[in-house]
Design a protein around this motif. Structure first.
Motif, short mmCIF file in Angstrom:
data_model
loop_
_atom_site.label_atom_id
_atom_site.label_comp_id
_atom_site.label_asym_id
_atom_site.label_seq_id
_atom_site.Cartn_x
_atom_site.Cartn_y
_atom_site.Cartn_z
N VAL A 103 0.84 -1.20 0.00
CA VAL A 103 0.00 0.00 0.00
C VAL A 103 0.87 1.25 0.00
O VAL A 103 0.61 2.21 -0.74
N LEU A 104 1.93 1.23 0.79
CA LEU A 104 2.84 2.39 0.84
C LEU A 104 3.57 2.58 -0.49
O LEU A 104 3.82 3.72 -0.90
N GLN A 122 -7.16 -0.07 5.39
CA GLN A 122 -6.44 -1.27 4.91
C GLN A 122 -6.26 -2.23 6.08
O GLN A 122 -6.03 -1.80 7.21
N LYS A 123 -6.36 -3.52 5.78
CA LYS A 123 -6.07 -4.55 6.79
C LYS A 123 -4.62 -4.97 6.64
O LYS A 123 -4.07 -4.94 5.55
N ASN A 124 -4.03 -5.40 7.75
CA ASN A 124 -2.69 -5.96 7.65
C ASN A 124 -2.80 -7.40 7.15
O ASN A 124 -3.89 -7.93 6.95
N LEU A 130 -6.51 -2.84 11.58
CA LEU A 130 -6.95 -2.01 10.46
C LEU A 130 -6.14 -0.72 10.50
O LEU A 130 -5.82 -0.20 11.58
N PHE A 131 -5.81 -0.21 9.33
CA PHE A 131 -5.04 1.02 9.23
C PHE A 131 -5.85 2.05 8.44
O PHE A 131 -6.27 1.79 7.32
N PHE A 146 -5.37 0.62 14.12
CA PHE A 146 -6.40 0.21 15.07
C PHE A 146 -6.37 -1.30 15.23
O PHE A 146 -6.48 -2.03 14.25
N SER A 147 -6.25 -1.78 16.44
CA SER A 147 -6.37 -3.21 16.73
C SER A 147 -7.86 -3.56 16.70
O SER A 147 -8.69 -2.83 17.25
N LYS A 148 -8.22 -4.67 16.07
CA LYS A 148 -9.63 -5.07 16.01
C LYS A 148 -10.20 -5.29 17.40
O LYS A 148 -11.34 -4.95 17.67
#
Length: 161
Positions: A103-104, A122-124, A130-131, A146-148
């Motif tokens: 993504v970067l 975006q998910k890792n 989630l970012f 963000f941690s789910k």
């Protein structure tokens, strides 16, 4: 004989009614509310994504607000999230997650073409975080992680089905 049978029935009826305690009646509407409150709730994946998006937008507004006096570290502690800021290539070296690196890369390419880049979620690779990613006015990439599990703990009650 008939009188004793009638008397026996009458006495047993009185005793059975006497053993019923009508003073401890349950309020059914309160019982129904209590059952609903204790019911197992289900949070859908789109609820988690929507909440991350909402929080990301709120934090983005806070970061971009010129009257904001808070640093990124204090915002990170306040919301209990991970915040990374910098050029896309520098952030790529900091992140070991392959999906976030891709993504970067895409963001770096789009920025080199001077394209308008809207915020995204975006998910890792593992899928446990989630970012929320956006570009600030200095053309730096901001990653809000963000941690789910953190989202689930703080999700609004009306969203829970």
């Amino acid at each position: 004989m008939k009188k004793s049978l009638i008397l026996t029935c009458l006495v047993s009826s009185i005793l059975s009614l006497h053993s019923c305690d009508f003073s401890k009646r349950i309020d059914t509407s309160a019982a129904v509310k209590e059952m609903k409150n204790r019911q197992v709730k289900r949070i859908l994946p789109q609820d988690i994504t929507n909440k991350a998006d909402t929080w990301g937008q709120e934090i983005q507004e806070m970061i971009e607000n010129p009257s904001n006096k808070l640093s990124l570290d204090s915002i990170s502690k306040q919301f209990q999230i991970q915040i990374q800021s910098g050029k896309a290539l520098a952030l790529k070296q900091q992140n070991k997650d392959k999906k976030i690196q891709e993504v970067l890369d895409a963001l770096d390419y789009s920025l080199s073409l001077h394209q308008e880049i809207p915020p995204s979620i975006q998910k890792n690779t593992v899928g446990d975080s989630l970012f929320y990613i956006f570009i600030d006015k200095k053309q730096d990439v901001i990653l809000l992680g963000f941690s789910k599990s953190q989202i689930v703990l703080n999700i609004d009650k009306p969203l829970i089905k």
